[in-house]
Scaffold this motif. Structure first.
Motif, PDB file in Angstrom:
ATOM      1  N   ASN A 126       0.928  -1.294   0.048  1.00 31.72           N
ATOM      2  CA  ASN A 126      -0.102   0.073  -0.165  1.00 31.72           C
ATOM      3  C   ASN A 126       0.874   1.381   0.035  1.00 31.72           C
ATOM      4  O   ASN A 126       0.392   2.359  -0.199  1.00 31.72           O
ATOM      5  N   ARG A 175       0.325   3.722  -2.674  1.00 31.84           N
ATOM      6  CA  ARG A 175      -0.959   4.504  -2.639  1.00 31.84           C
ATOM      7  C   ARG A 175      -0.505   5.707  -1.788  1.00 31.84           C
ATOM      8  O   ARG A 175      -1.488   6.891  -1.850  1.00 31.84           O
ATOM      9  N   VAL A 176       0.162   5.561  -0.550  1.00 31.13           N
ATOM     10  CA  VAL A 176       0.516   6.524   0.230  1.00 31.13           C
ATOM     11  C   VAL A 176       1.128   7.519  -0.490  1.00 31.13           C
ATOM     12  O   VAL A 176       0.895   8.836  -0.382  1.00 31.13           O
ATOM     13  N   LEU A 177       2.212   7.227  -0.862  1.00 29.10           N
ATOM     14  CA  LEU A 177       3.191   8.456  -1.919  1.00 29.10           C
ATOM     15  C   LEU A 177       3.523   7.638  -3.419  1.00 29.10           C
ATOM     16  O   LEU A 177       4.648   6.882  -3.241  1.00 29.10           O
ATOM     17  N   PRO A 178       2.706   7.664  -4.274  1.00 27.98           N
ATOM     18  CA  PRO A 178       3.021   7.345  -5.728  1.00 27.98           C
ATOM     19  C   PRO A 178       4.102   8.068  -6.272  1.00 27.98           C
ATOM     20  O   PRO A 178       4.395   8.960  -5.864  1.00 27.98           O
ATOM     21  N   LYS A 179       4.823   7.525  -7.206  1.00 32.01           N
ATOM     22  CA  LYS A 179       5.795   7.932  -7.881  1.00 32.01           C
ATOM     23  C   LYS A 179       5.434   9.419  -8.559  1.00 32.01           C
ATOM     24  O   LYS A 179       4.346   9.484  -9.124  1.00 32.01           O
ATOM     25  N   GLU A 220       4.683  11.989  -6.895  1.00 27.25           N
ATOM     26  CA  GLU A 220       3.802  12.899  -5.875  1.00 27.25           C
ATOM     27  C   GLU A 220       4.446  13.292  -4.810  1.00 27.25           C
ATOM     28  O   GLU A 220       5.687  12.814  -4.487  1.00 27.25           O
ATOM     29  N   ILE A 278       3.068  14.930  -1.611  1.00 25.89           N
ATOM     30  CA  ILE A 278       2.491  15.108  -0.226  1.00 25.89           C
ATOM     31  C   ILE A 278       1.823  13.479   0.058  1.00 25.89           C
ATOM     32  O   ILE A 278       0.851  12.894  -0.843  1.00 25.89           O
ATOM     33  N   PRO A 279       2.193  12.931   0.953  1.00 26.86           N
ATOM     34  CA  PRO A 279       1.564  11.497   1.043  1.00 26.86           C
ATOM     35  C   PRO A 279       0.173  11.622   1.663  1.00 26.86           C
ATOM     36  O   PRO A 279      -0.241  12.422   2.230  1.00 26.86           O
ATOM     37  N   VAL A 280      -0.455  10.602   1.215  1.00 23.00           N
ATOM     38  CA  VAL A 280      -1.818  10.275   1.966  1.00 23.00           C
ATOM     39  C   VAL A 280      -1.822   9.358   2.905  1.00 23.00           C
ATOM     40  O   VAL A 280      -1.230   8.317   2.857  1.00 23.00           O
ATOM     41  N   PRO A 281      -2.495   9.748   4.136  1.00 25.19           N
ATOM     42  CA  PRO A 281      -2.406   8.729   5.389  1.00 25.19           C
ATOM     43  C   PRO A 281      -2.964   7.514   5.275  1.00 25.19           C
ATOM     44  O   PRO A 281      -3.937   7.218   5.918  1.00 25.19           O
ATOM     45  N   MET A 282      -2.586   6.464   4.298  1.00 21.06           N
ATOM     46  CA  MET A 282      -3.470   5.288   4.187  1.00 21.06           C
ATOM     47  C   MET A 282      -2.885   4.231   5.205  1.00 21.06           C
ATOM     48  O   MET A 282      -1.725   4.467   5.411  1.00 21.06           O
TER      49      MET A 282
END
Lengths: 314, 190
Positions: free
Chosen positions: B140, B143-147, B149, B151-155
């Motif tokens: 996962n 999905r938190v920080l894709p190539k 990007e 800003i990470p999404v807190p998944m």
């Protein structure tokens, strides 16, 4: 005004502590007595749940007792954790990253700021109108059309349930009710206690005499016996708490009924989502309960309905 | 975080994982017990981590990374020469009693599947057979920080440490690399 000035609230929190002490003691006794493997499993799970209840109750007590800001912050954190669990399970991909960043870091905090500054007119439409349109626009700008409607709907649904619906709980503090000024924290207490104890009652009745599942395809553990027994108990409890609300006993009974029915609906819907995604729990944050969404699922539908019923009639 | 094998002591190891995000190394590093963490160094691409003062500072001073040249980087040396050089640097790291964190896919993948492994891991294993090779699976983080990007999404994500690879006498390079790749992939399926 700090809610610590409110004697009634102190008594209520003491009541919760007494209830938890009873549950802890009962759990210890069961722990000694029960020996069968399936019984052990239930007892261990119940004791784990009680321990988690202590933590949740203390967090809730601090939030409610600190008045407005504490409650808003607590539910904002709950929303973020819930949205996180929801998005983790949802079929969103790399291309949705931008929309998700906005959802987590702009939409969610903004919603709770609006609750905090008591701006009802904007708080009640921000997500259904502005976030709804914004998320779709951000997604279309990402330039990917495959599964577009599914991806957009998933993110919007996550925001509606995990953020918008939950934010109605602390929003109870912004209601102006004649003759009840400064006492709204007890309304929040009433909602949360009725919702959560309704879950507990349904669980207990289901364990004791549950035979006939209501929706075997969605949640085999929800039975008619648990449902009816739980609702009767929760309504009796809610009625007996009428003195902390602006309602008379009959009104408190009807409100409790509405809360428990909506709570049941919310729990069932969130179970269907889990089934669809092929998991049993949303997460593992709360020992014995699963994720935070497993715990607040019944609050999702109950909070907005209770808020609006109270706002219309009182 | 899950440990599929027994709790870890602080002997020397090479952790190898699937690579899906910039956060991969940080997550593995943070999941390790403090004693193991202190001596764990990531192996990272020189062309990326030397391209700017902030990256260089992070790589050298903060992460103490072992920087190697990737086969695809544009120098005039042959890929084979660069590969040998990379292995030599990693072995140098091992000889200083450090543990290594490597991503044998060589680049960040999509996260759905574990890509083919580069051969560096094999040479490392052959040169230093007494060092434990521990497979790690990351889920996962793509999905938190894709190539691409920032800003990470807190998944919610998960890191799984597997049991160390067993020594197999006379195994070919291809067979070993495939076995190692499968070990990582299997952790993701469990």
């Amino acid at each position: 005004m700090s809610s610590f000035d409110d004697r009634e609230l102190l008594w209520l929190l003491a009541g919760v502590a007494a209830l938890l002490l009873t549950a802890t003691a009962a759990g210890q006794v069961l722990d000694r007595v029960v020996a069968t493997p399936s019984g052990r499993e239930t007892v261990d799970n119940v004791n784990a749940r009680v321990r988690a209840w202590w933590v949740m109750s203390i967090a809730f007590a601090i939030a409610v007792a600190s008045g407005g800001v504490g409650s808003v912050v607590l539910f904002a954190v709950i929303s973020l954790l819930a949205l996180r669990e929801f998005v983790t399970l949802s079929p969103t991909g790399r291309i949705d990253h931008g929309a998700l960043v906005w959802s987590f870091f702009l939409v969610t905090p903004l919603q709770y700021v609006l609750v905090g500054i008591h701006w009802y007119g904007f708080f009640s439409i921000m997500i259904p109108v502005y976030a709804f349109l914004f998320v779709t626009t951000r997604l279309v700008l990402a330039g990917e059309t495959a599964h577009f409607l599914e991806r957009a709907a998933t993110i919007q649904w996550g925001l509606m349930t995990c953020v918008y619906c939950i934010s109605y709980a602390p929003a109870l503090l912004l209601l102006d009710i004649e003759g009840y000024e400064g006492e709204n924290a007890k309304l929040l207490f009433f909602l949360v206690v009725v919702v959560q104890l309704s879950d507990v009652f349904q669980y207990v009745w289901g364990k004791l005499i549950g035979r006939h599942p209501i929706a075997p395809a969605i949640s085999p553990k929800k039975t008619w016996e648990g449902f009816l027994g739980g609702i009767v108990c929760a309504v009796l409890l809610g009625t007996s708490l009428w003195w902390i609300t602006p309602f008379n006993p009959w009104q408190a009974a009807l409100m409790s009924l509405a809360i428990t029915l909506m709570g049941f609906a919310g729990g069932l819907v969130m179970s269907a989502v889990k089934r669809d995604r092929g998991v049993k729990d949303y997460g593992s944050l709360l020992e014995g309960h699963g994720g935070i969404l497993d715990r607040v699922d019944s609050l999702l539908f109950a909070a907005p309905v209770f808020f609006h019923l109270t706002r219309f009639f009182f | 975080m899950r440990w599929a094998s027994a709790p870890i002591d602080d002997r020397q190891r090479v952790f190898f994982a699937n690579h899906t995000s910039h956060l991969d190394f940080i997550l593995i590093w943070a999941s390790l017990p403090a004693r193991v963490r202190r001596r764990a160094r990531p192996v990272a691409a020189q062309d990326y981590w030397e391209s700017g003062p902030i990256r260089r500072y992070l790589a050298r001073k903060v992460f103490r990374a072992v920087l190697i040249e990737r086969a695809a980087s544009g120098t005039d040396r042959s890929p084979g020469e660069r590969g040998r050089e990379a292995v030599a640097r990693m072995i140098e790291g091992l000889d200083r009693e450090d543990s290594l964190i490597v991503f044998p896919e060589g680049t960040r993948g999509s996260g759905d599947d574990v890509g083919e492994f580069k051969s560096g891991l094999y040479y490392l294993w052959r040169e230093r057979p007494d060092v434990e090779l521990v497979p790690v699976h990351l889920e996962n983080l793509n999905r938190v920080l894709p190539k691409g990007e920032f800003i990470p999404v807190p998944m919610l994500s998960r890191v799984t440490f597997g049991p160390p690879l067993a020594w197999a006498e006379g195994e070919t390079k291809e067979a070993f690399l495939e076995r190692a790749r499968r070990a990582v992939q299997r952790l993701g399926e469990a």
